[in-house]
Design a protein around this motif. Structure first.
Motif, PDB file in Angstrom:
ATOM      1  N   LEU A 263      10.245   2.063  -1.742  1.00  0.00           N
ATOM      2  CA  LEU A 263      10.333   1.559  -0.380  1.00  0.00           C
ATOM      3  C   LEU A 263      11.704   0.955  -0.168  1.00  0.00           C
ATOM      4  N   THR A 264      12.287   1.210   0.973  1.00  0.00           N
ATOM      5  CA  THR A 264      13.536   0.565   1.307  1.00  0.00           C
ATOM      6  C   THR A 264      13.484   0.097   2.749  1.00  0.00           C
ATOM      7  N   TYR A 265      14.306  -0.887   3.045  1.00  0.00           N
ATOM      8  CA  TYR A 265      14.285  -1.478   4.381  1.00  0.00           C
ATOM      9  C   TYR A 265      15.659  -1.318   5.012  1.00  0.00           C
ATOM     10  N   GLY A 266      15.640  -0.929   6.290  1.00  0.00           N
ATOM     11  CA  GLY A 266      16.912  -0.822   6.989  1.00  0.00           C
ATOM     12  C   GLY A 266      17.785   0.238   6.349  1.00  0.00           C
ATOM     13  N   ILE A 320       3.941  -3.073   7.146  1.00  0.00           N
ATOM     14  CA  ILE A 320       4.323  -3.156   5.738  1.00  0.00           C
ATOM     15  C   ILE A 320       3.120  -3.395   4.836  1.00  0.00           C
ATOM     16  N   SER A 321       2.120  -4.157   5.326  1.00  0.00           N
ATOM     17  CA  SER A 321       0.957  -4.381   4.473  1.00  0.00           C
ATOM     18  C   SER A 321       0.148  -3.113   4.295  1.00  0.00           C
ATOM     19  N   TYR A 322       0.232  -2.236   5.264  1.00  0.00           N
ATOM     20  CA  TYR A 322      -0.518  -0.981   5.172  1.00  0.00           C
ATOM     21  C   TYR A 322       0.097  -0.051   4.139  1.00  0.00           C
ATOM     22  N   VAL A 323       1.432   0.038   4.135  1.00  0.00           N
ATOM     23  CA  VAL A 323       2.064   0.978   3.214  1.00  0.00           C
ATOM     24  C   VAL A 323       2.242   0.406   1.826  1.00  0.00           C
ATOM     25  N   MET A 324       2.231  -0.902   1.678  1.00  0.00           N
ATOM     26  CA  MET A 324       2.586  -1.493   0.393  1.00  0.00           C
ATOM     27  C   MET A 324       1.579  -1.169  -0.686  1.00  0.00           C
ATOM     28  N   HIS A 325       0.387  -0.737  -0.291  1.00  0.00           N
ATOM     29  CA  HIS A 325      -0.629  -0.438  -1.292  1.00  0.00           C
ATOM     30  C   HIS A 325      -0.202   0.662  -2.234  1.00  0.00           C
ATOM     31  N   GLU A 326       0.575   1.617  -1.719  1.00  0.00           N
ATOM     32  CA  GLU A 326       0.888   2.760  -2.573  1.00  0.00           C
ATOM     33  C   GLU A 326       2.319   2.727  -3.077  1.00  0.00           C
ATOM     34  N   PRO A 351      10.575 -10.780   4.779  1.00  0.00           N
ATOM     35  CA  PRO A 351       9.159 -10.410   4.800  1.00  0.00           C
ATOM     36  C   PRO A 351       8.838  -9.228   3.903  1.00  0.00           C
ATOM     37  N   VAL A 352       9.758  -8.270   3.782  1.00  0.00           N
ATOM     38  CA  VAL A 352       9.480  -7.122   2.905  1.00  0.00           C
ATOM     39  C   VAL A 352       9.344  -7.598   1.470  1.00  0.00           C
ATOM     40  N   ALA A 353      10.282  -8.459   1.029  1.00  0.00           N
ATOM     41  CA  ALA A 353      10.214  -8.951  -0.342  1.00  0.00           C
ATOM     42  C   ALA A 353       8.960  -9.791  -0.546  1.00  0.00           C
ATOM     43  N   TYR A 422      20.703 -11.895  10.303  1.00  0.00           N
ATOM     44  CA  TYR A 422      20.519 -12.007   8.854  1.00  0.00           C
ATOM     45  C   TYR A 422      19.365 -12.923   8.541  1.00  0.00           C
ATOM     46  N   ASP A 423      18.834 -12.782   7.319  1.00  0.00           N
ATOM     47  CA  ASP A 423      17.937 -13.816   6.852  1.00  0.00           C
ATOM     48  C   ASP A 423      18.069 -14.005   5.355  1.00  0.00           C
ATOM     49  N   ALA A 424      17.535 -15.122   4.898  1.00  0.00           N
ATOM     50  CA  ALA A 424      17.712 -15.523   3.507  1.00  0.00           C
ATOM     51  C   ALA A 424      16.392 -15.346   2.772  1.00  0.00           C
ATOM     52  N   THR A 425      16.408 -14.517   1.740  1.00  0.00           N
ATOM     53  CA  THR A 425      15.204 -14.271   0.944  1.00  0.00           C
ATOM     54  C   THR A 425      15.220 -15.193  -0.263  1.00  0.00           C
TER      55      THR A 425
END
Lengths: 459, 457
Positions: A263-266, A320-326, A351-353, A422-425
């Motif tokens: 999975l990748t974001y952006g 993201i919660s739907y796809v994160m299962h696989e 949120p992805v992390a 931007y955001d800080a993870t």
């Protein structure tokens, strides 16, 4: 030998260009003062600190210890919620900043967004900006309109523009190359900042360049000095970006197994390279591209991946919660990584992390080491970049959902639009950071910053 | 009957085509439909409750099959069945009480007098069993109608009772339907006014200078916030837009029109902003028996972020959203995928979405789910029209509404199929029986799943 070379060269930050410019004008023994008081926290584009720098010149020699300590503190930023400072900045600015209406209270300390509507104004000013080199001007316009985006792309564009400027530069009489060139570079940088606030990668590159200029031996002639600088810039781009990316590819590809769902974001250029490289060497995997409004950068990445024949799934951040299962691995890019391990990246990375962490999926952040920074940051509000607020309310291409079109002015007073860039993870969500120095845990970032920054000084 | 058949078919087609938006509207229309079904049902003299139950069940099964994801339909059907049983029970006990008195006042033999109370007691028991008897496995599998069993018990009640019973029943015949329809009207009223009742509790939860975050748009949340504003609490609202439906824009517009300070943010900024938020208030699509929430997509992300920052996550749900089922793979089984054109314009990506080329395998797959499942441990509080509740209590809440002694209403045919026990791995089978509720257990470990369905007793 003239005395400026006797002192120990210190990495100058971009905040200090004004010091040096002012010190040159005042013709004080500014050499010693400016470099020793380098880390007195200056405010950008401010008059008063010059006085303090001259005063500090006497004290400067006696306080090497404080200088060392202060060297580690990153300089603070322009305070946009202070009226007097904003007024001064406005008078010196090139762009005509419109009154930002309905600014979100929490973000009053950040500069408001300058959008592409400034373009005609800036174009008309071209002939007034005789200090400006055309290639720098071009790069600034590209930043303003958003044509060049992404940490690496912006940094490379800027450095190449500086190369051009250096080649065309000639020292005016009665001035030394390093001082004058540094002040010119400072002028370019302030122009670029007005077009769009600097990214961390650009800040580090500017620091490198200024330190190179400051260390030029005075015995060199002008053409030799210029050639040396240009080759330094080339080497920086090559080593820190191009080769670093190749090393990151090798490391990251070992973490991809057959049958993986990545999975990748952006859209991160490094992650794109990793996926294409892994596909080339024959690994079988699937990619999930997660995208978000308003920039929808994922679509560009998606197009490039599908063109190369990878099988992809595309979705928006909410799902993201739907796809994160696989999903088996998450690859993310970063704009910068701070010394407390916080990853500063496109808004939505956090949120992805977080969701990946909740589903026990490992998160790999791929970032070149030149983007590391000694700042620390706890949340996404103290330091960020504001985007165009209107991009939030308008949904291009979907007429049925433009609910916010017909609001009266009185109603608009109550409505504020916030578009963060931007955001800080937090570092607990990150499993490993893949850099050109290897694969490191987030806690090792300050070690790299400390140990390998000295490279700048030793080259 | 032909009238209602047309109505029922019309409603079923609307459900299948997903033309009805929102669980409140669905619940209300279901209740109204069942009311007309009840009023049109011809009931026999004896044991009318069973006839009503039969007809409602028949219609209910078809409605649920039309849109299995819309849980409000099933909830309303179960509540109507419960109403029928309750009304019947109350009428029977009233009638028996009346019968007792009349029997005692009769001038009969002393010998009989001793027997009669016993018989009347037996008759009471028989009558109550007739309506509330749990189905035996045989009746379930063979689908023997309950009414066949009833005349035996009533005839065993004795002839002396027979005449008075029939007299009671003729007056009862009209009364049962009438009571049931009245109660169903009350149910419809409850469903319509759930927003107001929830909004009344707003002032207890929102204080001055509060910052509230919400995602998407929910009418319950809108009324809740406006009620707090009416009571002169000043607070700010962050609304997350809820792509790809962008309902957050709608909610922001409504709030702004009513004078609330609103900030519209993108979904990606939720994690960045949530550290400065005091409370998250959201609506739900359905609430499961374990306290889990089926909510609009994106709310699981918000709930996780809220948990990380210790921000209370409050869910507003009307009582028609409480469902007695336990969720199993809710992301897949209780979810719907919407059109991918909301995410990607087909015209732009037609070269990639073209399945007819090359090896025929699709290169690009676009996913657009409607709902998200939020685990009960992430929810701080449920606010329903009966007050505030903990997630662990919400299953109990449902029992207040619907669970009857037999729990027959929950056990529709389709659910009987799942009574086989499948155990994988080395987990111990647990013999948990809950009255009236089918139990599907799911353990947290993704790799091995254990599910056991037990028919209720």
């Amino acid at each position: 030998m003239s005395f400026p070379i006797l002192m120990k060269p210190l990495p100058l930050s971009l905040k200090d260009f004004n010091f040096i410019a002012e010190a040159n004008k005042s013709n004080a023994p500014g050499g010693a003062a400016s470099s020793k008081s380098v880390k007195q926290p200056p405010q950008k584009k401010d008059g008063p600190p010059v006085a303090s720098s001259v005063a500090a010149s006497e004290r400067g020699v006696d306080r090497p210890v404080e200088k060392e300590r202060k060297k580690d503190l990153p300089p603070p930023r322009m305070q946009f919620d202070d009226e007097s400072r904003v007024g001064k900045a406005k008078r010196r600015s090139l762009l005509n900043q419109p009154e930002a209406r309905n600014r979100v209270e929490l973000f009053r300390h950040l500069p408001p967004h300058k959008n592409g509507s400034q373009l005609p104004y800036l174009e008309s000013k071209f002939f007034e900006l005789h200090e400006m080199h055309p290639s720098v001007y071009k790069v600034g316009l590209q930043y303003l309109t958003g044509d060049t985006s992404g940490g690496n792309a912006r940094c490379i564009a800027m450095l190449q523009a500086f190369q051009e400027a250096i080649r065309d530069y000639s020292t005016p009489p009665e001035k030394t190359l390093n001082r004058d060139l540094t002040s010119k570079i400072g002028g370019f940088v302030s122009f670029l900042i007005e077009c769009r606030p600097l990214s961390m990668s650009m800040g580090n590159a500017i620091r490198f360049l200024k330190s190179r200029i400051a260390r030029l031996p005075l015995t060199l002639s002008e053409s030799e000095a210029k050639a040396a600088l240009c080759s330094d810039i080339d080497r920086f781009i090559n080593e820190k970006i191009v080769l670093a990316d190749k090393v990151i590819l090798r490391h990251a590809a070992t973490k991809i197994r057959d049958g993986d769902v990545l999975l990748t974001y952006g859209s991160s250029c490094v992650v794109e390279m990793i996926l294409l490289y892994a596909h080339e060497i024959g690994k079988q995997f699937r990619v999930v591209v997660v995208d978000s409004r308003p920039m929808l950068e994922g679509q560009k990445l998606l197009r490039r991946l599908v063109a190369k024949g990878l099988s992809c799934t595309y979705t928006q951040l909410n799902a993201i919660s739907y796809v994160m299962h696989e999903v088996t691995r998450v690859f993310l890019g970063a704009s910068s990584i701070f010394s407390n391990g916080t990853v500063y990246s496109r808004v939505g990375t956090a949120p992805v992390a977080m969701v990946a962490h909740a589903f026990h999926v490992p998160v790999l952040v791929c970032c070149e080491a030149y983007k590391f920074h000694e700042r620390v940051q706890l949340d996404s509000i103290c330091f960020n970049e504001l985007g165009d607020p209107d991009a939030v309310s308008k949904v291009p291409g979907r007429v049925d959902v433009n609910y916010l079109d017909n609001l009266t002015d009185k109603q608009k007073e109550n409505l504020q639009l916030l578009n963060l860039k931007y955001d800080a993870t937090p570092s607990d969500y990150i499993s490993v950071i893949v850099t050109d120095y290897g694969m490191i845990p987030p806690t090792s970032v300050p070690v790299i910053v400390r140990e390998y920054r000295k490279e700048y000084l030793l080259i | 009957m032909p009238d209602t058949q047309a109505l029922v078919n019309d409603f079923i087609s609307k459900l299948k085509k997903r033309k009805i938006e929102g669980s409140q509207a669905t619940a209300k229309q279901t209740a109204e439909l069942l009311r007309s079904v009840i009023s049109q049902t011809r009931v026999p003299y004896t044991n009318q409750a069973a006839a009503l139950i039969q007809s409602v069940k028949a219609v209910g099964e078809r409605l649920i099959a039309a849109n299995p994801v819309e849980l409000a339909v099933g909830n309303v059907v179960r509540r109507v069945l419960h109403i029928i049983r309750e009304e019947d029970l109350s009428l029977t006990t009233a009638a028996m009480a009346g019968l007792n008195l009349s029997a005692v006042s009769d001038d009969e033999d002393d010998a009989d007098r001793d027997n009669q109370p016993v018989l009347s007691a037996a008759a009471i028991a028989a009558a109550s069993r007739s309506t509330l008897r749990p189905p035996s496995l045989q009746t379930l599998l063979e689908d023997v109608p309950d009414s066949a069993a009833i005349p035996h018990t009533s005839s065993s009640g004795g002839d002396s009772e027979g005449k008075s019973k029939s007299a009671d029943k003729s007056s009862r015949s009209r009364k049962l339907k009438h009571d049931v329809i009245e109660a169903v009207n009350e149910l419809i009223q409850d469903i319509s006014t759930c927003h107001e009742q929830i909004a009344e509790q707003a002032v207890e939860h929102i204080h001055q200078n509060e910052v509230i975050l919400t995602l998407g748009s929910s009418r319950t949340v809108l009324e809740f916030l406006c009620a707090a504003k009416e009571k002169k609490r000043s607070f700010r609202v962050f609304v997350s837009e809820g792509a790809p439906r962008y309902q957050g824009h709608l909610l922001a517009k409504e709030l702004v029109m009513r004078g609330l300070q609103t900030t519209l943010i993108t979904d990606s900024a939720v994690f960045a902003m949530i550290s400065r938020v005091n409370m998250v208030i959201v609506g739900a699509h359905a609430v499961m028996a374990n306290g889990g929430v089926i909510a609009p997509v994106g709310l699981n992300m918000v709930a996780l972020a809220a948990q990380k920052h210790a921000v209370p996550f409050v869910v507003l749900a009307g009582s028609h959203k409480l469902c007695p089922l336990y969720p199993h793979h809710p992301e897949v089984l209780l979810n719907e995928l919407r059109s991918p054109s909301e995410l990607l314009d087909f015209g732009e990506f037609s070269d990639c979405l073209d399945f007819g080329s090359g090896i025929g395998a699709p290169l690009l797959h676009v996913v657009n789910p409607t709902f998200d499942y939020v685990q009960p441990k992430l929810v701080s509080l449920f606010i329903t029209d009966t007050g505030g509740h903990n997630p662990s209590y919400i299953g109990e809440m449902y029992r207040l509404f619907v669970v009857s002694a037999c729990g027959e209403g929950m056990n529709f045919k389709s659910e009987i199929m799942r009574t086989n026990c499948i155990a994988e791995g080395n987990f111990v089978k647990s013999s948990i029986r809950m009255r009236g509720i089918n139990f599907f257990g799911k353990l947290e470990d993704r790799k091995s799943q254990f599910f056991c369905g037990c028919g209720e007793m």
